[in-house]
Design an enzyme around this catalytic site. Structure first.
Site, PDB file in Angstrom:
ATOM      1  N   ARG A 166      15.868   0.022  22.931  1.00  0.00           N
ATOM      2  CA  ARG A 166      15.969  -1.421  22.708  1.00  0.00           C
ATOM      3  C   ARG A 166      16.963  -2.014  23.707  1.00  0.00           C
ATOM      4  NH1 ARG A 166      17.499  -3.367  16.724  1.00  0.00           N
ATOM      5  NH2 ARG A 166      19.564  -2.588  17.359  1.00  0.00           N
TER       6      ARG A 166
ATOM      7  N   TYR B 164      -4.230 -23.328  -6.436  1.00  0.00           N
ATOM      8  CA  TYR B 164      -5.193 -23.311  -5.330  1.00  0.00           C
ATOM      9  C   TYR B 164      -6.194 -22.172  -5.495  1.00  0.00           C
ATOM     10  CZ  TYR B 164      -2.112 -26.494  -2.751  1.00  0.00           C
ATOM     11  OH  TYR B 164      -1.361 -27.570  -2.349  1.00  0.00           O
TER      12      TYR B 164
ATOM     13  N   LYS C  17      25.377 -10.558  10.175  1.00  0.00           N
ATOM     14  CA  LYS C  17      24.262 -11.191  10.885  1.00  0.00           C
ATOM     15  C   LYS C  17      23.213 -11.636   9.861  1.00  0.00           C
ATOM     16  CE  LYS C  17      21.863  -6.792  11.653  1.00  0.00           C
ATOM     17  NZ  LYS C  17      21.241  -5.884  12.631  1.00  0.00           N
TER      18      LYS C  17
END
Length: 383
Positions: A135, A275, A36
């Site tokens: 879950r 930045y 996965k």
């Protein structure tokens, strides 16, 4: 070509890891390769065929789209198990293609039964037990209510497995919780079997449970992070070392992430870099511009903290990591040239940049950093 960075995947490292894992679990336990999250950032299409070459014939994914990618990339037949998301049409698709899947709510069992009847082909399901993760999965009380549906599904559904997932087996602070989950799983399994339902495979262990709780290995282990050469946590690694006298890490990292120097910038002392004002040059500096930034998975949290390897030397990231570039200090690296190799993850010479070091600096887990590597970074297989 046409990319500012690329990833190398080591075949020999995977062969080593798979051999170690199979030796650890023994010949009676099946190893399921969890791919996965784009094979934890390694790339399903690249990793899965390689794993097959290393003797893996069982794969676990989260969703139908990952299962489809596996089907398209595997060179030989293999068992594919979907642990998570399937919508109603995808249930039928999975059954048609012989793909196994978790069932964790009554609606999915009903959909599987109906689709199997329509196709004239049994659905191979894995009943997921709720043992404390909270879950997905059936509690014991819900299993009791599920029995009529299971009875109606006879002949259309094959009980390929009964499973659960531990809520933090990688941490000692969850020790009692894990043991409680294992106890609940055994109670639920006993109830199922007393009702006449005998799953072909019992499986509960992820990488961490496989190492720290050998009793959780059962018929099959679902191994993700360890096959890629990483430990679930420092605690799991220490637990393993404590059981072995040689105290050596048996795992090898598969992944090396590389880029090259795009250009240079000479910055006078006192000037700010990039930045904002997060970095001010403490001396006259030479910076190398590397064409990788947070859009490519290099966390902005590594601004002024990260390191890369150039000519076998560590070079510090200075200033804010931009979307597509970052600046690194090469003032003290002699002979640097445009297009010199930059190693973002992996080894160059005697030095290494590990995913663990990234995690410590950026507050990301191994898992998070790896799975954030964009799918469009090219992956190449190397020995």
């Amino acid at each position: 070509m046409f990319h500012s960075s690329y990833i190398e995947i080591s075949k020999s490292a995977l062969q080593h890891n798979i051999a170690f894992l199979k030796e650890e679990i023994g010949p009676q336990v099946k190893l399921s390769s969890v791919v996965k999250g784009n094979a934890y950032g390694h790339g399903i299409e690249h990793f899965a065929p390689l794993a097959q070459e290393c003797g893996v014939d069982h794969f676990s994914v989260f969703s139908a789209d990952e299962a489809e990618r596996l089907l398209q990339s595997l060179k030989k037949p293999a068992t594919i198990m979907v642990m998570g998301y399937l919508d109603q049409p995808e249930v039928e698709w999975a059954i048609a293609h012989g793909i196994e899947f978790f069932v964790f709510e009554p609606g999915r069992l009903t959909a599987a039964t109906e689709a199997a009847g329509k196709l004239g082909k049994p659905a191979r399901i894995h009943l997921e037990m709720e043992t404390g993760m909270n879950r997905t999965g059936f509690t014991l009380a819900q299993l009791e209510k599920l029995l009529p549906l299971l009875h109606q599904a006879r002949g259309k559904v094959e009980l390929a497995g009964a499973c659960t997932h531990y809520a933090g087996a990688e941490s000692l602070q969850n020790h009692e919780r894990v043991l409680d989950q294992l106890s609940k799983y055994k109670q639920q399994l006993q109830y199922l079997e007393s009702a006449g339902y005998h799953p072909a495979q019992c499986h509960t262990a992820c990488s961490a449970a496989m190492v720290s709780y050998p009793e959780t290995r059962m018929d099959l282990v679902r191994i993700g992070i360890m096959q890629y050469g990483f430990w679930p946590s420092p605690e799991t690694y220490r637990h393993y070392l404590g059981l072995h006298r040689d105290r050596k890490d048996p795992l090898r990292r598969l992944i090396t992430w590389k880029s090259s120097i795009m250009s240079f910038k000479n910055v006078p002392q006192g000037e700010f870099v990039g930045y904002g004002t997060s970095f001010q040059a403490p001396r006259d500096m030479q910076l190398a511009i590397v064409p990788v930034g947070y859009a490519w998975g290099y966390s902005r949290n590594l601004s002024n903290q990260g390191q890369v390897l150039i000519r076998g030397v560590r070079a510090a990231v200075v200033g804010i990591v931009n979307m597509n570039v970052m600046m690194v200090d090469v003032t003290d690296i002699p002979g640097v040239q445009p297009e010199d190799e930059v190693v973002l993850l992996g080894t160059q010479g005697e030095e290494s940049i590990t995913v663990a070091s990234f995690g410590e600096l950026s507050t990301q887990l191994n898992y998070e950093l790896l799975t954030r590597l964009p799918i469009n970074i090219p992956r190449y297989i190397v020995e």
